[in-house]
Design a protein around this motif. Structure first.
Motif, PDB file in Angstrom:
ATOM      1  N   SER A 173       0.825  -1.222   0.000  1.00 29.54           N
ATOM      2  CA  SER A 173       0.000   0.000   0.000  1.00 29.54           C
ATOM      3  C   SER A 173       0.853   1.265   0.000  1.00 29.54           C
ATOM      4  CB  SER A 173      -0.950   0.000   1.193  1.00 29.54           C
ATOM      5  OG  SER A 173      -0.226   0.257   2.384  1.00 29.54           O
ATOM      6  N   LYS A 174       2.144   1.104   0.340  1.00 26.92           N
ATOM      7  CA  LYS A 174       3.040   2.280   0.348  1.00 26.92           C
ATOM      8  C   LYS A 174       3.969   2.244  -0.856  1.00 26.92           C
ATOM      9  CE  LYS A 174       3.147   2.975   5.312  1.00 26.92           C
ATOM     10  NZ  LYS A 174       3.720   2.369   6.502  1.00 26.92           N
ATOM     11  N   THR A 176       4.604   1.390  -5.275  1.00 28.76           N
ATOM     12  CA  THR A 176       4.328   2.072  -6.549  1.00 28.76           C
ATOM     13  C   THR A 176       2.822   2.034  -6.824  1.00 28.76           C
ATOM     14  OG1 THR A 176       4.452  -0.003  -7.762  1.00 28.76           O
ATOM     15  CG2 THR A 176       6.523   1.223  -7.502  1.00 28.76           C
ATOM     16  N   LEU A 177       2.409   2.785  -7.838  1.00 28.44           N
ATOM     17  CA  LEU A 177       0.984   2.811  -8.200  1.00 28.44           C
ATOM     18  C   LEU A 177       0.493   1.391  -8.517  1.00 28.44           C
ATOM     19  CD1 LEU A 177      -1.553   4.490  -8.811  1.00 28.44           C
ATOM     20  CD2 LEU A 177      -0.728   4.688 -11.174  1.00 28.44           C
ATOM     21  N   GLN A 178       1.357   0.650  -9.224  1.00 33.04           N
ATOM     22  CA  GLN A 178       0.984  -0.715  -9.609  1.00 33.04           C
ATOM     23  C   GLN A 178       0.800  -1.612  -8.368  1.00 33.04           C
ATOM     24  OE1 GLN A 178       3.917  -2.507 -12.092  1.00 33.04           O
ATOM     25  NE2 GLN A 178       2.457  -3.859 -13.108  1.00 33.04           N
ATOM     26  N   GLN A 179       1.692  -1.420  -7.398  1.00 31.98           N
ATOM     27  CA  GLN A 179       1.583  -2.221  -6.164  1.00 31.98           C
ATOM     28  C   GLN A 179       0.328  -1.843  -5.382  1.00 31.98           C
ATOM     29  OE1 GLN A 179       5.567  -1.288  -4.808  1.00 31.98           O
ATOM     30  NE2 GLN A 179       6.196  -3.428  -5.001  1.00 31.98           N
ATOM     31  N   LYS A 180       0.026  -0.543  -5.375  1.00 33.60           N
ATOM     32  CA  LYS A 180      -1.189  -0.104  -4.668  1.00 33.60           C
ATOM     33  C   LYS A 180      -2.421  -0.704  -5.336  1.00 33.60           C
ATOM     34  CE  LYS A 180       0.532   4.223  -2.910  1.00 33.60           C
ATOM     35  NZ  LYS A 180       0.920   5.547  -3.224  1.00 33.60           N
ATOM     36  N   GLU A 181      -2.414  -0.726  -6.654  1.00 31.86           N
ATOM     37  CA  GLU A 181      -3.575  -1.269  -7.384  1.00 31.86           C
ATOM     38  C   GLU A 181      -3.722  -2.770  -7.118  1.00 31.86           C
ATOM     39  OE1 GLU A 181      -3.669   1.937 -11.068  1.00 31.86           O
ATOM     40  OE2 GLU A 181      -2.933  -0.102 -11.460  1.00 31.86           O
ATOM     41  N   CYS A 183      -2.808  -4.298  -4.442  1.00 31.34           N
ATOM     42  CA  CYS A 183      -3.295  -4.431  -3.063  1.00 31.34           C
ATOM     43  C   CYS A 183      -4.821  -4.253  -3.031  1.00 31.34           C
ATOM     44  CB  CYS A 183      -2.587  -3.366  -2.224  1.00 31.34           C
ATOM     45  SG  CYS A 183      -3.025  -3.368  -0.497  1.00 31.34           S
ATOM     46  N   GLN A 184      -5.297  -3.180  -3.688  1.00 30.57           N
ATOM     47  CA  GLN A 184      -6.743  -2.916  -3.692  1.00 30.57           C
ATOM     48  C   GLN A 184      -7.517  -4.036  -4.405  1.00 30.57           C
ATOM     49  OE1 GLN A 184      -8.565  -0.103  -2.170  1.00 30.57           O
ATOM     50  NE2 GLN A 184     -10.014  -1.760  -2.493  1.00 30.57           N
TER      51      GLN A 184
END
Ligand code: FAQ
Length: 321
Positions: A173-174, A176-181, A183-184
């Protein structure tokens, strides 16, 4: 069969929080319900290893790999404690395993969903283990002694499982954008199946009333589900993510979170063997069991050899005396 008086005394024992032990008299239905619930629980732990094991060889670092390996091994251990607890009620482990392999016995619906990305491993730890803990902490006070004692050990390990999952998601969640996506997306996919883990609504639950009366279950399906929603709705804020439910809202009056309708059709489909991975999971289990035949045979041969040796030694000792 217990007479009216002994059935009354049995209930009195339960009401007085006295644990029921293997050799105690008990109603046949109490024995049967415990065998059903404990064996289903054991099967869930064993089948539950499969979705995660899929990621052991692809974990993103050595640390994550070691954590995941330890967690999956814990689950194997939980399954074994639980099979042993069920055996004290007079059923043989082979029978329980046959029931699982033939599709007669159930295991938790949650393990019939696929693990598509690394974030799914975090979501399983946070949500699936989180749901399992809530249920199992309550079950530490279940009325059947061997089950209650097995659960005390299991719960100690489950809390580590949940924390490692939350930690893995926190890192994503903290990122890159790709990692955040990623996670969601994992939270979106695992949220509703996690709510289904608690079973049907109380009004649809066939076993709730009797199991609560006998204190086999200490909380109802809906009570546990509500506690889980209340907990996750707060924790998700720390992740800076959202839960995929437009109806999720704090209710000032009830001091609980309101939440949306579960897709019960999907739940029953999965329970009846028509989920995304039911077939795959059972095939993998059967294959692992067949491939383990030589280990079981070797263990039996070793036990027999040890027994013969001990018998001969005892006989020799007697002759000398
Ligand atoms: N999936 O009358 P109820 C874990 C069935 S462990 C499939 O309400 P009950 C660790 C139920 O059997 C997760 N079937 O049933 C881990 C019954 O059918 P039956 C497992 C379900 O027993 C984490 C029928 O529906 N935990 O996750 C499900 O009173 C991560 C009517 O339902 C336990 O087993 C379901 N979700 O209440 C491992 C805890 N729900 O048998 C690896 C112990 C219901 O009459 C990775 N079990 N059914 O033909 C329990 O607390 C209870 O058995 C409930 C269900 C609450 C699950």
């Amino acid at each position: 069969m217990l007479t009216h008086d002994t059935a009354f005394l049995f209930q009195q024992k339960i009401d007085n929080e006295i644990k029921i032990e293997p050799k105690d008299p008990m109603p046949q239905a109490y024995r049967k319900t415990n065998i059903r619930q404990i064996s289903q629980h054991a099967h869930s732990e064993i089948v539950g290893m499969l979705p995660e094991a899929n990621w052991i060889s692809r974990a993103p670092s050595l640390k994550r790999k070691a954590i995941l390996l330890a967690k999956v091994q814990d689950e194997a251990g939980h399954g074994l404690y639980l099979y042993a607890a069920a055996e004290t009620l007079g059923i043989h482990r082979d029978e329980m395993i046959n029931d699982l392999h033939s599709g007669t016995a159930k295991y938790s619906s949650i393990f019939n969903y696929p693990t598509l990305t690394w974030a799914d491993i975090g979501a399983i730890g946070w949500l699936v283990d989180g749901a399992a803990i809530l249920n199992q902490v309550a079950l530490c006070r279940t009325s059947y002694g061997p089950y209650a004692r097995a659960l005390v050990r299991i719960c100690k390990e489950e809390s580590f499982h949940q924390r490692q999952g939350f930690d893995a998601l926190l890192v994503l969640s903290k990122g890159t954008l790709q990692q955040k996506e990623m996670c969601q997306d994992a939270i979106n996919r695992w949220w509703w199946p996690s709510l289904m883990m608690f079973g049907p609504r109380d009004s649809e639950s066939t076993n709730n009333d009797q199991s609560i009366k006998w204190k086999i279950k200490r909380k109802t399906n809906d009570e546990l589900r509500q506690s889980f929603v209340n907990m996750a709705a707060e924790q998700v804020k720390v992740l800076g993510m959202t839960l995929p439910d437009a109806a999720l809202k704090w209710n000032e009056e009830s001091k609980q979170y309101n939440f949306g309708e579960i897709n019960w059709e999907e739940f029953w489909n999965v329970v009846k063997g028509k989920g995304p991975c039911n077939k795959q999971r059972l095939e993998a289990r059967k294959k692992a069991h067949e491939e383990g035949t030589w280990v079981r045979e070797a263990a039996i041969a070793y036990a027999e050899k040890k027994r013969l040796f001990t018998d001969t030694f005892k006989k020799g000792a007697l002759e000398i005396a």
